[in-house]
Design a protein around this motif. Structure first.
Motif, mmCIF file in Angstrom:
data_model
loop_
_atom_site.group_PDB
_atom_site.id
_atom_site.type_symbol
_atom_site.label_atom_id
_atom_site.label_comp_id
_atom_site.label_asym_id
_atom_site.label_seq_id
_atom_site.Cartn_x
_atom_site.Cartn_y
_atom_site.Cartn_z
ATOM 1 N N HIS A 25 30.763 9.898 59.906
ATOM 2 C CA HIS A 25 29.986 9.478 58.753
ATOM 3 C C HIS A 25 28.810 10.432 58.589
ATOM 4 N N ALA A 26 28.529 10.828 57.377
ATOM 5 C CA ALA A 26 27.385 11.705 57.115
ATOM 6 C C ALA A 26 26.314 10.924 56.380
ATOM 7 N N THR A 27 25.081 11.187 56.752
ATOM 8 C CA THR A 27 23.972 10.605 56.022
ATOM 9 C C THR A 27 23.812 11.375 54.713
ATOM 10 N N THR A 28 23.137 10.792 53.766
ATOM 11 C CA THR A 28 22.933 11.447 52.474
ATOM 12 C C THR A 28 21.481 11.884 52.367
ATOM 13 N N GLY A 29 21.275 13.139 52.022
ATOM 14 C CA GLY A 29 19.924 13.660 51.847
ATOM 15 C C GLY A 29 19.673 14.876 52.711
ATOM 16 N N ASP A 30 18.425 15.284 52.755
ATOM 17 C CA ASP A 30 18.026 16.493 53.472
ATOM 18 C C ASP A 30 17.059 16.180 54.598
ATOM 19 N N PHE A 31 17.223 16.896 55.690
ATOM 20 C CA PHE A 31 16.291 16.849 56.812
ATOM 21 C C PHE A 31 15.813 18.286 57.019
ATOM 22 N N SER A 32 14.518 18.487 56.947
ATOM 23 C CA SER A 32 13.995 19.847 57.097
ATOM 24 C C SER A 32 12.975 19.898 58.226
ATOM 25 N N TYR A 33 12.792 21.092 58.736
ATOM 26 C CA TYR A 33 11.821 21.325 59.797
ATOM 27 C C TYR A 33 11.385 22.782 59.735
ATOM 28 N N GLN A 34 10.331 23.082 60.470
ATOM 29 C CA GLN A 34 9.814 24.439 60.514
ATOM 30 C C GLN A 34 9.913 24.970 61.931
ATOM 31 N N PHE A 35 9.916 26.278 62.052
ATOM 32 C CA PHE A 35 9.905 26.927 63.356
ATOM 33 C C PHE A 35 9.289 28.307 63.195
ATOM 34 N N VAL A 36 8.904 28.898 64.310
ATOM 35 C CA VAL A 36 8.352 30.245 64.296
ATOM 36 C C VAL A 36 9.474 31.197 64.673
ATOM 37 N N GLY A 37 9.775 32.137 63.789
ATOM 38 C CA GLY A 37 10.856 33.086 64.019
ATOM 39 C C GLY A 37 10.455 34.177 64.997
ATOM 40 N N PHE A 38 11.403 35.065 65.306
ATOM 41 C CA PHE A 38 11.151 36.161 66.243
ATOM 42 C C PHE A 38 10.039 37.076 65.760
ATOM 43 N N SER A 39 9.872 37.180 64.449
ATOM 44 C CA SER A 39 8.821 38.046 63.888
ATOM 45 C C SER A 39 7.448 37.384 63.925
ATOM 46 N N GLY A 40 7.412 36.112 64.320
ATOM 47 C CA GLY A 40 6.151 35.381 64.366
ATOM 48 C C GLY A 40 5.829 34.663 63.070
ATOM 49 N N ASP A 41 6.712 34.776 62.084
ATOM 50 C CA ASP A 41 6.508 34.116 60.796
ATOM 51 C C ASP A 41 7.025 32.686 60.832
ATOM 52 N N ARG A 42 6.355 31.812 60.105
ATOM 53 C CA ARG A 42 6.781 30.429 59.949
ATOM 54 C C ARG A 42 7.991 30.402 59.014
ATOM 55 N N GLN A 43 9.053 29.691 59.436
ATOM 56 C CA GLN A 43 10.272 29.603 58.635
ATOM 57 C C GLN A 43 10.691 28.149 58.502
ATOM 58 N N TRP A 44 11.474 27.852 57.455
ATOM 59 C CA TRP A 44 11.942 26.500 57.180
ATOM 60 C C TRP A 44 13.458 26.463 57.209
ATOM 61 N N ILE A 45 13.977 25.360 57.707
ATOM 62 C CA ILE A 45 15.423 25.108 57.721
ATOM 63 C C ILE A 45 15.643 23.719 57.122
ATOM 64 N N THR A 46 16.712 23.568 56.359
ATOM 65 C CA THR A 46 17.082 22.264 55.813
ATOM 66 C C THR A 46 18.524 21.963 56.187
ATOM 67 N N LEU A 47 18.736 20.780 56.740
ATOM 68 C CA LEU A 47 20.086 20.283 57.018
ATOM 69 C C LEU A 47 20.472 19.377 55.858
ATOM 70 N N HIS A 48 21.529 19.722 55.137
ATOM 71 C CA HIS A 48 21.993 18.933 53.998
ATOM 72 C C HIS A 48 23.059 17.942 54.461
ATOM 73 N N ASP A 49 22.863 16.668 54.175
ATOM 74 C CA ASP A 49 23.814 15.608 54.520
ATOM 75 C C ASP A 49 24.317 15.719 55.961
ATOM 76 N N PRO A 50 23.399 15.670 56.949
ATOM 77 C CA PRO A 50 23.831 15.812 58.339
ATOM 78 C C PRO A 50 24.673 14.635 58.813
ATOM 79 N N ALA A 51 25.463 14.860 59.839
ATOM 80 C CA ALA A 51 26.325 13.815 60.409
ATOM 81 C C ALA A 51 25.476 12.706 61.028
ATOM 82 N N SER A 52 25.966 11.487 60.950
ATOM 83 C CA SER A 52 25.301 10.341 61.565
ATOM 84 C C SER A 52 25.820 10.133 62.973
#
Length: 116
Positions: A25-52
């Motif tokens: 079953h997959a949930t509906t919607g987006d889950f996003s988070y931030q992380f610091v990449g190898f270059s030291g820049d702040r980056q964002w990732i979004t998981l679309h309809d992730p599995a439950s």
């Protein structure tokens, strides 16, 4: 006679496989988070309809020995998100409500699971 037994065995195996291979079953919607990449820049990732009911270890933050944890999660899905400080849904956890506000940069995570 052997052919009949073989066909019956194959049919039984197929029926069992079809039962066990039901899609997650997959949930509906987006889950996003931030992380610091190898270059030291702040980056964002979004998981679309992730599995439950499946632990998702965040690839960008999976290894505590070589990466910083992700941070500032935002649960804009229709299920609760349990975020964990360790990979494989280990460590301390916090619950984020469905369609909630973004968490602060202080909330660190390495994995998440979505539950009803």
């Amino acid at each position: 006679m052997r052919l009949r037994h073989s066909v019956a065995a194959v049919c039984g195996a197929l029926a069992l496989t079809a039962t066990l291979a039901a899609p997650a079953h997959a949930t509906t919607g987006d889950f996003s988070y931030q992380f610091v990449g190898f270059s030291g820049d702040r980056q964002w990732i979004t998981l679309h309809d992730p599995a439950s009911d499946v632990c998702i270890t965040l690839a960008e933050a999976a290894d505590p020995g070589s990466s910083e944890p992700a941070f500032a999660p935002h649960n804009d899905t229709d299920e609760y998100a349990l975020v964990f400080t360790g990979p494989d849904c280990t460590g301390d956890s916090w619950t984020l409500r469905p369609h909630g506000r973004p968490a602060s940069d202080r909330l660190k995570l390495r994995s998440v699971v979505f539950v009803r």
